[in-house]
Design a protein around this motif. Structure first.
Motif, PDB file in Angstrom:
ATOM      1  N   ARG A   1       0.874  -1.176   0.000  1.00 52.25           N
ATOM      2  CA  ARG A   1       0.000   0.000   0.000  1.00 52.25           C
ATOM      3  C   ARG A   1       0.909   1.224   0.000  1.00 52.25           C
ATOM      4  NH1 ARG A   1      -1.837  -3.967   2.877  1.00 52.25           N
ATOM      5  NH2 ARG A   1      -4.040  -4.407   3.148  1.00 52.25           N
ATOM      6  N   TRP A   2       0.616   2.158  -0.876  1.00 52.88           N
ATOM      7  CA  TRP A   2       1.427   3.389  -0.892  1.00 52.88           C
ATOM      8  C   TRP A   2       0.503   4.562  -1.174  1.00 52.88           C
ATOM      9  CZ3 TRP A   2       6.033   3.245   1.119  1.00 52.88           C
ATOM     10  CH2 TRP A   2       6.823   4.396   1.054  1.00 52.88           C
ATOM     11  N   ASP A   3      -0.240   4.930  -0.123  1.00 51.34           N
ATOM     12  CA  ASP A   3      -1.238   5.980  -0.297  1.00 51.34           C
ATOM     13  C   ASP A   3      -0.888   7.178   0.591  1.00 51.34           C
ATOM     14  OD1 ASP A   3      -1.800   5.053   2.229  1.00 51.34           O
ATOM     15  OD2 ASP A   3      -3.564   3.920   1.619  1.00 51.34           O
ATOM     16  N   ASN A   4      -1.813   8.113   0.705  1.00 49.84           N
ATOM     17  CA  ASN A   4      -1.538   9.330   1.477  1.00 49.84           C
ATOM     18  C   ASN A   4      -1.339   9.062   2.968  1.00 49.84           C
ATOM     19  OD1 ASN A   4      -1.514  10.960  -0.749  1.00 49.84           O
ATOM     20  ND2 ASN A   4      -3.701  11.425  -0.645  1.00 49.84           N
ATOM     21  N   ARG A   5      -1.991   8.010   3.484  1.00 47.13           N
ATOM     22  CA  ARG A   5      -1.779   7.678   4.908  1.00 47.13           C
ATOM     23  C   ARG A   5      -0.340   7.227   5.139  1.00 47.13           C
ATOM     24  NH1 ARG A   5      -5.792   3.295   6.620  1.00 47.13           N
ATOM     25  NH2 ARG A   5      -4.896   3.598   8.665  1.00 47.13           N
ATOM     26  N   VAL A   6       0.179   6.414   4.213  1.00 46.24           N
ATOM     27  CA  VAL A   6       1.574   5.959   4.319  1.00 46.24           C
ATOM     28  C   VAL A   6       2.514   7.161   4.197  1.00 46.24           C
ATOM     29  CG1 VAL A   6       3.376   4.576   3.222  1.00 46.24           C
ATOM     30  CG2 VAL A   6       1.064   3.663   3.403  1.00 46.24           C
ATOM     31  N   LYS A   7       2.193   8.044   3.254  1.00 47.27           N
ATOM     32  CA  LYS A   7       3.054   9.216   3.049  1.00 47.27           C
ATOM     33  C   LYS A   7       3.059  10.131   4.278  1.00 47.27           C
ATOM     34  CE  LYS A   7       2.755   9.249  -1.975  1.00 47.27           C
ATOM     35  NZ  LYS A   7       2.293   9.974  -3.158  1.00 47.27           N
ATOM     36  N   ALA A   8       1.929  10.181   4.988  1.00 50.46           N
ATOM     37  CA  ALA A   8       1.851  11.017   6.195  1.00 50.46           C
ATOM     38  C   ALA A   8       2.761  10.452   7.295  1.00 50.46           C
ATOM     39  CB  ALA A   8       0.410  11.087   6.683  1.00 50.46           C
ATOM     40  N   ILE A   9       2.792   9.135   7.430  1.00 48.11           N
ATOM     41  CA  ILE A   9       3.693   8.514   8.421  1.00 48.11           C
ATOM     42  C   ILE A   9       5.144   8.692   7.968  1.00 48.11           C
ATOM     43  CG2 ILE A   9       4.390   6.337   9.531  1.00 48.11           C
ATOM     44  CD1 ILE A   9       1.783   6.973  10.571  1.00 48.11           C
ATOM     45  N   ALA A  10       5.377   8.544   6.667  1.00 48.47           N
ATOM     46  CA  ALA A  10       6.731   8.722   6.131  1.00 48.47           C
ATOM     47  C   ALA A  10       7.252  10.121   6.461  1.00 48.47           C
ATOM     48  CB  ALA A  10       6.739   8.493   4.621  1.00 48.47           C
TER      49      ALA A  10
END
Lengths: 183, 52
Positions: B14-23
């Motif tokens: 999964r590589w969505d905005n939620r992942v990007k926010a944690i990144a």
């Protein structure tokens, strides 16, 4: 158009499994948009991303306290899901194969393959033909047994370049060397 | 992981905005670790040069 070409380029991953090396996860965090294109291409081909204990160990090591560890774990859960595919935990057989791969590396073109990469290699060998390795480490996995089947160049905003390679173990070369090397 | 079966769709990345926010939250920690590694390497090199 590029997206379509990318999807076709990774067609070989369809219905298979891939290990993302620690350096891919770290750079994914540092450059989420640039690496996102690669991750989306993996996803479009329905390739299963696999969690591996050595990579988890290396990744979680970056946390300095419980609060940071929670953040690292939250990232892994979001990326890989609540019930990800997992390779079996390293056991006696894994270490035996890791030792064999270390011997192959040492006797051919690499004197510096570390334990973590030997164990990751052993997992690739265990699931040979189904499990691929995506990494930015292009020097340590011994070319005597590993083939790079895909290369992706990523340009960062500052002009620097990153290179993702997808590797597999060649069964015939691995078997040949396995039969020749005794401990 | 059972390679005799086709992997389940939900086990892909999964590589969505939620992942990007944690990144976004993890990036400074990763950069701190990398900076400290570079500093440690420089200290070791300085010590070696001093004793050479």
């Amino acid at each position: 158009m590029n997206e379509k070409k990318e999807k076709n380029a990774l067609e070989f991953l369809r219905g298979n499994y891939i290990l993302l090396d620690t350096n891919i996860l770290i750079d994914g965090i540092k450059y989420p948009n640039e690496f996102g294109e690669f991750f989306n291409a993996v996803k479009q081909n329905n390739c299963s991303t696999v969690v591996e204990p050595v990579i988890e160990f290396e990744f979680f090591r970056g946390a300095r306290n419980n609060k940071e560890l929670l953040l690292f774990k939250e990232f892994m859960t979001l990326v890989f899901g609540q019930s990800p595919e997992r390779v079996t935990r390293p056991n006696e057989e894994t270490f035996k194969t890791a030792q064999l791969i270390s011997a192959i590396a040492y006797r051919t073109d690499n004197k510096t393959l570390d334990l973590a990469d030997c164990l990751i290699s052993a997992q690739i060998a265990k699931y040979m033909g189904k499990l691929f390795l995506a990494t930015q480490n292009h020097t340590d996995f011994p070319s005597a047994i590993f083939d790079r089947v895909y290369t992706k160049l990523i340009e960062l905003p500052d002009g620097k370049l990153k290179t993702i390679g997808i590797y597999v173990i060649d069964k015939s070369r691995f078997t040949l060397l396995k039969d020749k090397i005794n401990f | 992981m059972d390679t005799t079966h086709t992997p389940k769709k939900e086990t892909t990345i999964r590589w969505d905005n939620r992942v990007k926010a944690i990144a976004e939250k993890l990036r400074p920690l990763i950069e701190r670790n990398e900076r400290e590694e570079r500093e440690e390497r420089a200290r070791v090199l300085a010590r070696e040069l001093h004793t050479a």
